[in-house]
Motif scaffolding. Structure first.
Motif, PDB file in Angstrom:
ATOM      1  N   THR A 112      -2.398 -22.944  62.123  1.00  8.00           N
ATOM      2  CA  THR A 112      -3.394 -22.348  61.234  1.00  8.00           C
ATOM      3  C   THR A 112      -4.030 -23.436  60.379  1.00  8.00           C
ATOM      4  OG1 THR A 112      -2.319 -20.193  61.182  1.00  8.00           O
ATOM      5  CG2 THR A 112      -3.737 -20.743  59.305  1.00  8.00           C
ATOM      6  N   GLN A 113      -3.193 -24.265  59.767  1.00  4.56           N
ATOM      7  CA  GLN A 113      -3.714 -25.347  58.927  1.00  4.56           C
ATOM      8  C   GLN A 113      -4.524 -26.352  59.754  1.00  4.56           C
ATOM      9  OE1 GLN A 113      -3.677 -25.559  55.635  1.00  4.56           O
ATOM     10  NE2 GLN A 113      -2.604 -23.630  55.484  1.00  4.56           N
ATOM     11  N   VAL A 114      -4.008 -26.688  60.926  1.00  2.00           N
ATOM     12  CA  VAL A 114      -4.713 -27.658  61.765  1.00  2.00           C
ATOM     13  C   VAL A 114      -6.033 -27.078  62.266  1.00  2.00           C
ATOM     14  CG1 VAL A 114      -4.607 -28.889  63.975  1.00  2.00           C
ATOM     15  CG2 VAL A 114      -2.691 -29.001  62.385  1.00  2.00           C
ATOM     16  N   THR A 115      -6.048 -25.797  62.596  1.00  2.00           N
ATOM     17  CA  THR A 115      -7.288 -25.163  63.052  1.00  2.00           C
ATOM     18  C   THR A 115      -8.341 -25.221  61.956  1.00  2.00           C
ATOM     19  OG1 THR A 115      -6.037 -23.693  64.506  1.00  2.00           O
ATOM     20  CG2 THR A 115      -8.285 -23.039  63.984  1.00  2.00           C
ATOM     21  N   ILE A 116      -7.926 -24.964  60.752  1.00  2.00           N
ATOM     22  CA  ILE A 116      -8.852 -25.055  59.624  1.00  2.00           C
ATOM     23  C   ILE A 116      -9.337 -26.500  59.462  1.00  2.00           C
ATOM     24  CG2 ILE A 116      -9.018 -24.848  57.104  1.00  2.00           C
ATOM     25  CD1 ILE A 116      -7.095 -22.373  57.466  1.00  2.00           C
ATOM     26  N   ALA A 117      -8.422 -27.452  59.607  1.00  2.00           N
ATOM     27  CA  ALA A 117      -8.806 -28.866  59.520  1.00  2.00           C
ATOM     28  C   ALA A 117      -9.746 -29.256  60.662  1.00  2.00           C
ATOM     29  CB  ALA A 117      -7.563 -29.749  59.532  1.00  2.00           C
ATOM     30  N   LEU A 118      -9.552 -28.655  61.831  1.00  2.00           N
ATOM     31  CA  LEU A 118     -10.444 -28.947  62.967  1.00  2.00           C
ATOM     32  C   LEU A 118     -11.898 -28.640  62.620  1.00  2.00           C
ATOM     33  CD1 LEU A 118      -8.488 -27.551  66.051  1.00  2.00           C
ATOM     34  CD2 LEU A 118      -9.320 -29.881  65.789  1.00  2.00           C
ATOM     35  N   LEU A 119     -12.091 -27.589  61.855  1.00  2.00           N
ATOM     36  CA  LEU A 119     -13.449 -27.212  61.483  1.00  2.00           C
ATOM     37  C   LEU A 119     -14.087 -28.242  60.555  1.00  2.00           C
ATOM     38  CD1 LEU A 119     -12.849 -23.403  60.854  1.00  2.00           C
ATOM     39  CD2 LEU A 119     -13.826 -24.484  62.894  1.00  2.00           C
ATOM     40  N   ALA A 120     -13.268 -28.916  59.764  1.00  2.00           N
ATOM     41  CA  ALA A 120     -13.787 -29.827  58.744  1.00  2.00           C
ATOM     42  C   ALA A 120     -13.717 -31.306  59.129  1.00  2.00           C
ATOM     43  CB  ALA A 120     -13.033 -29.610  57.434  1.00  2.00           C
ATOM     44  N   GLU A 121     -12.855 -31.660  60.059  1.00  2.00           N
ATOM     45  CA  GLU A 121     -12.613 -33.073  60.355  1.00  2.00           C
ATOM     46  C   GLU A 121     -13.195 -33.477  61.710  1.00  2.00           C
ATOM     47  OE1 GLU A 121     -11.279 -35.407  58.463  1.00  2.00           O
ATOM     48  OE2 GLU A 121     -10.833 -34.027  56.828  1.00  2.00           O
ATOM     49  N   PRO A 122     -14.263 -34.267  61.716  1.00  2.00           N
ATOM     50  CA  PRO A 122     -14.888 -34.665  62.988  1.00  2.00           C
ATOM     51  C   PRO A 122     -13.926 -35.377  63.947  1.00  2.00           C
ATOM     52  CG  PRO A 122     -16.309 -35.231  61.144  1.00  2.00           C
ATOM     53  CD  PRO A 122     -15.007 -34.757  60.562  1.00  2.00           C
TER      54      PRO A 122
END
Length: 187
Positions: A112-122
């Protein structure tokens, strides 16, 4: 002399411990809680020791992402080994691995946290894109049909819905949905 000076060096174990601590911080407090100081303190590894393995926070987060991907790959490989039908095997395994994350709370929270980070981190988006592309190339003979692609997109949608906890899907409906998607993979 300190105990650390006499301690047997086990860099692989220390690296793994640091990743586990970072994952625990992600699960319990969110991605923002993963700082070099917090990981160092929670792992009882000096900041210098941490920096030896991960010179930056981004290096630590990238390694954490790679660790999750490795576990995800292992889950997919295990599911594929148990599937006798070659046509759509990877897609079925991907669907089952994604839908199974919800049943494993620690993995689910980490993802969940990584998925959210995927949206923000190129850089994480690029790494995910590379993973997806490599699997598409590896399974081009068995999993490149339009139906297989639809199933993988649906699996991603299910993953996103699980991440956001946005849909109330009871267990029977979820099972029926997954079974319908599995049926598509054999076409």
């Amino acid at each position: 002399m300190s105990k650390a000076h006499h301690r047997k060096k086990q860099p692989a174990l220390v690296r793994q411990q640091l990743l586990e601590v970072a994952a625990r911080l992600v699960v319990n407090e969110g991605m923002a809680a993963v700082t070099l100081d917090a990981v160092s303190a929670a792992s009882s590894v000096s900041k210098g020791g941490l920096l030896h393995h991960f010179p930056t926070k981004n290096a630590l987060l990238d390694a954490l992402f790679e660790s999750l991907l490795d576990r995800f790959d292992a889950d997919i490989e295990e599911l594929m080994r148990g599937d006798p039908l070659p046509q759509g095997r990877f897609t079925r395994a991907y669907l089952k691995a994604v839908s199974g994350l919800k049943d494993r709370p620690d993995d689910s929270k980490s993802w969940t946290q990584v998925t959210i980070a995927l949206l923000a981190e190129p850089r994480l988006r690029l790494r995910w894109r590379q993973w997806v592309q490599a699997r598409a190339e590896e399974y081009v003979g068995t999993d490149s049909s339009l139906d297989a692609q639809i199933v993988r997109f649906a699996a991603d949608g299910l993953w996103f819905a699980d991440t956001l906890d946005s849909h109330d899907i009871n267990n029977a409906l979820r099972r029926d949905l997954i079974n319908r998607l599995v049926d598509l993979t054999g076409k």
